[in-house]
Design a protein around this motif. Structure first.
Motif, short mmCIF file in Angstrom:
data_model
loop_
_atom_site.label_atom_id
_atom_site.label_comp_id
_atom_site.label_asym_id
_atom_site.label_seq_id
_atom_site.Cartn_x
_atom_site.Cartn_y
_atom_site.Cartn_z
N PHE A 133 0.82 -1.22 0.00
CA PHE A 133 0.00 0.00 0.00
C PHE A 133 0.86 1.27 0.00
CE2 PHE A 133 -2.89 -3.32 1.45
CZ PHE A 133 -3.87 -3.17 0.47
N ILE A 178 -6.63 1.12 -0.80
CA ILE A 178 -6.50 0.55 0.55
C ILE A 178 -7.87 0.50 1.23
CG2 ILE A 178 -5.97 2.77 1.69
CD1 ILE A 178 -3.89 1.12 3.38
N GLY A 179 -8.06 -0.53 2.03
CA GLY A 179 -9.36 -0.73 2.70
C GLY A 179 -9.52 0.18 3.90
N LYS A 230 -3.41 -5.57 12.41
CA LYS A 230 -2.20 -5.58 11.58
C LYS A 230 -0.99 -5.88 12.47
CE LYS A 230 0.28 -2.80 8.19
NZ LYS A 230 0.36 -1.48 7.56
N TYR A 290 -3.00 -11.34 2.29
CA TYR A 290 -2.72 -10.06 2.95
C TYR A 290 -1.20 -10.04 3.20
CZ TYR A 290 -3.08 -6.59 6.79
OH TYR A 290 -2.95 -5.50 7.62
N ASN A 319 -9.49 -11.29 2.71
CA ASN A 319 -8.85 -10.15 2.08
C ASN A 319 -7.66 -10.73 1.32
OD1 ASN A 319 -7.70 -7.73 1.36
ND2 ASN A 319 -6.83 -7.29 3.38
N LYS A 375 -12.65 -2.39 10.83
CA LYS A 375 -13.58 -2.51 9.72
C LYS A 375 -15.03 -2.54 10.20
CE LYS A 375 -9.63 -3.20 7.70
NZ LYS A 375 -8.93 -2.52 6.64
N TYR A 415 -14.87 -6.31 -0.14
CA TYR A 415 -13.94 -6.23 -1.26
C TYR A 415 -14.53 -6.87 -2.51
CZ TYR A 415 -10.41 -4.89 2.15
OH TYR A 415 -9.73 -4.22 3.13
N ARG A 437 -8.42 -5.56 -7.07
CA ARG A 437 -9.33 -5.37 -5.94
C ARG A 437 -9.84 -3.94 -5.85
NH1 ARG A 437 -7.54 -5.39 0.32
NH2 ARG A 437 -7.44 -3.17 -0.17
C1 MLT Z 1 -6.22 -3.57 3.05
O1 MLT Z 1 -6.49 -2.68 2.27
O2 MLT Z 1 -5.92 -4.71 2.68
C2 MLT Z 1 -6.26 -3.29 4.50
O3 MLT Z 1 -6.81 -2.04 4.73
C3 MLT Z 1 -4.96 -3.29 5.05
C4 MLT Z 1 -5.02 -3.35 6.54
O4 MLT Z 1 -6.08 -3.54 7.13
O5 MLT Z 1 -3.96 -3.23 7.11
#
Ligand code: MLT
Length: 404
Positions: A17, A41-42, A109, A132, A188, A250, A343, A384
């Protein structure tokens, strides 16, 4: 003369990222007028819900009063939060987890990167592919992955379990059992999910082979279908072989607030040593706890009001996911995910590589996504998009992609 940890030099490039962020800012510099929509990015976009804000304010006021001020948090985290987690995330789902098996942290993380410290460097890890990146990178830093082969995009000592459209995104059991198995469910980056029978199969496999499962359930609140487990402890025998990592990022929008937890059941032991005790020792030595005010905010996620409000926010993101998925399908894309996870995982058109599609989308639609190959070799030709944007941005991005 000091010596560096040369394992770091084995890591290719920067963290996925960070690489994307650099590419995007370079593009923005040469195209300052571009109206970029970031679905890479999530990261969440909805504000914290009122119940959480009230809890934060209340806790800040407590910190301003000498009678209610708090200093260091207890090693494992405050009991009020650990009890709320046990009651709501586990007991209500019939899972036998006690508060002294729950470790509060500053996020999933950190925990998913740190948990490998409990294991010797000669353990073999297995990961889903795509994956991931934190699971792999943290093991590389520890010296557990061997060498990177640029051609294949693989580490010599890692067992890859491809998850592609060909196998319905369900990993197959490796022929030779690995020691440590990473599973992220709902997944993910693919946005797909294993059902209870499939996860039970992994628990049975791990028990039979003496492996341990690191189960990342950061996206469990996005599950909409029955039959998908919210916790690995819904499986029989998981207490003996599975560590579960959870996040508040999340489900409750804590990406900038930072809070998560890891469950290490007392039944997991090797050579008479309990992993729970090792993790407690590590936590005590290396971590001084998530802030009191943040743990109070976490507690509010489980209040009646808080639970209702965060569920509404999850609903907003899932509305994006459904609209993106349906819209992309209508536009002729082959799309996966988006049902039990925020996603969307699409197959790139015209045989474009993931990075070619990234550049194409950035330049022609000013939309930022994440190239599937950044998550592993089996992510090549996939891409994604996150549903964590605003509804307006998600729809604007969709319209632009449809016009390409
Ligand atoms: C992602 O985009 O995969 C996540 O936001 C990364 C994360 O949660 O560290």
């Amino acid at each position: 003369m000091y010596k560096i940890n040369t394992n770091y030099q084995k890591l290719p490039g920067s963290y996925l990222f960070s690489t994307i962020a650099k590419k995007v800012s370079a593009y923005k510099e040469t195209n300052p007028e571009a109206d970029l929509i970031k679905l890479g990015i999530g990261d969440v976009t909805q504000p914290l819900v009122p119940a959480i804000i009230d809890a934060l304010h209340g806790a800040v006021d407590e910190m301003a009063d000498k009678d209610t001020f708090r200093g260091y948090a207890p090693d494992l985290g405050y009991e009020f939060l650990r009890n709320a987690i046990v009651e709501n995330d586990y007991k209500k789902r019939g899972c036998d987890i006690s508060a002294d098996e729950v470790f509060i942290s500053d996020g999933a993380k950190s925990d998913s990167g740190n948990i490998q410290e409990l294991f010797g460097t000669d353990n073999i890890i297995a990961v889903c592919d795509p994956v991931y990146p934190v699971y792999i990178d943290s093991n590389v830093m520890a010296g557990r992955c061997g060498n990177y082969d640029e051609k294949t995009g693989k580490w010599s000592d890692v067992v890859y379990m491809p998850c592609t459209r060909e196998n319905g995104f369900v990993p197959e059991y490796p022929a030779k059992a690995p020691d440590i198995i990473y599973l992220c469910n709902p997944n993910n980056p693919t946005g797909t999910a294993l059902n209870l029978d499939e996860v039970q199969g992994w628990v049975d496999y791990a028990r039979k082979n003496g492996s341990i499962i690191i189960y990342d359930a950061a996206y469990e609140s996005y599950i909409t279908e029955p039959g998908i487990p919210h916790s690995i402890y819904q499986c029989e025998g998981a207490r003996e072989c599975a560590i579960e990592i959870r996040s508040f990022s999340k489900n409750a929008g804590f990406t900038g607030v930072r809070l998560g937890f890891t469950v290490v059941p007392k039944d997991i032991a090797a050579g008479g040593v309990r992993l729970r005790d090792m993790w407690a020792r590590r936590h005590g030595t290396k971590f001084n706890g998530a802030p009191y005010i943040v743990q109070r905010a976490g507690e509010a996620v489980y209040s009646a009001e808080g639970a209702k409000q965060v569920a509404e926010e999850v609903g907003i993101y899932m509305k994006n996911a459904h609209a993106l998925k349906d819209g992309l399908k209508d536009a002729g894309y082959e799309v996966y995910g988006g049902v039990n996870a925020p996603y969307i995982w699409l197959h790139t058109p015209d045989d474009m590589t993931s990075w070619e599609f990234f550049d194409f989308l950035l330049e022609k639609a000013n939309v930022v996504g994440t190239p599937g190959s950044g998550f592993g070799p089996s992510g090549e030709h996939y891409f994604r998009l996150t549903a964590f944007g605003t509804y307006e941005d998600s729809m604007r991005a969709l319209e632009r992609i449809k016009k390409l």
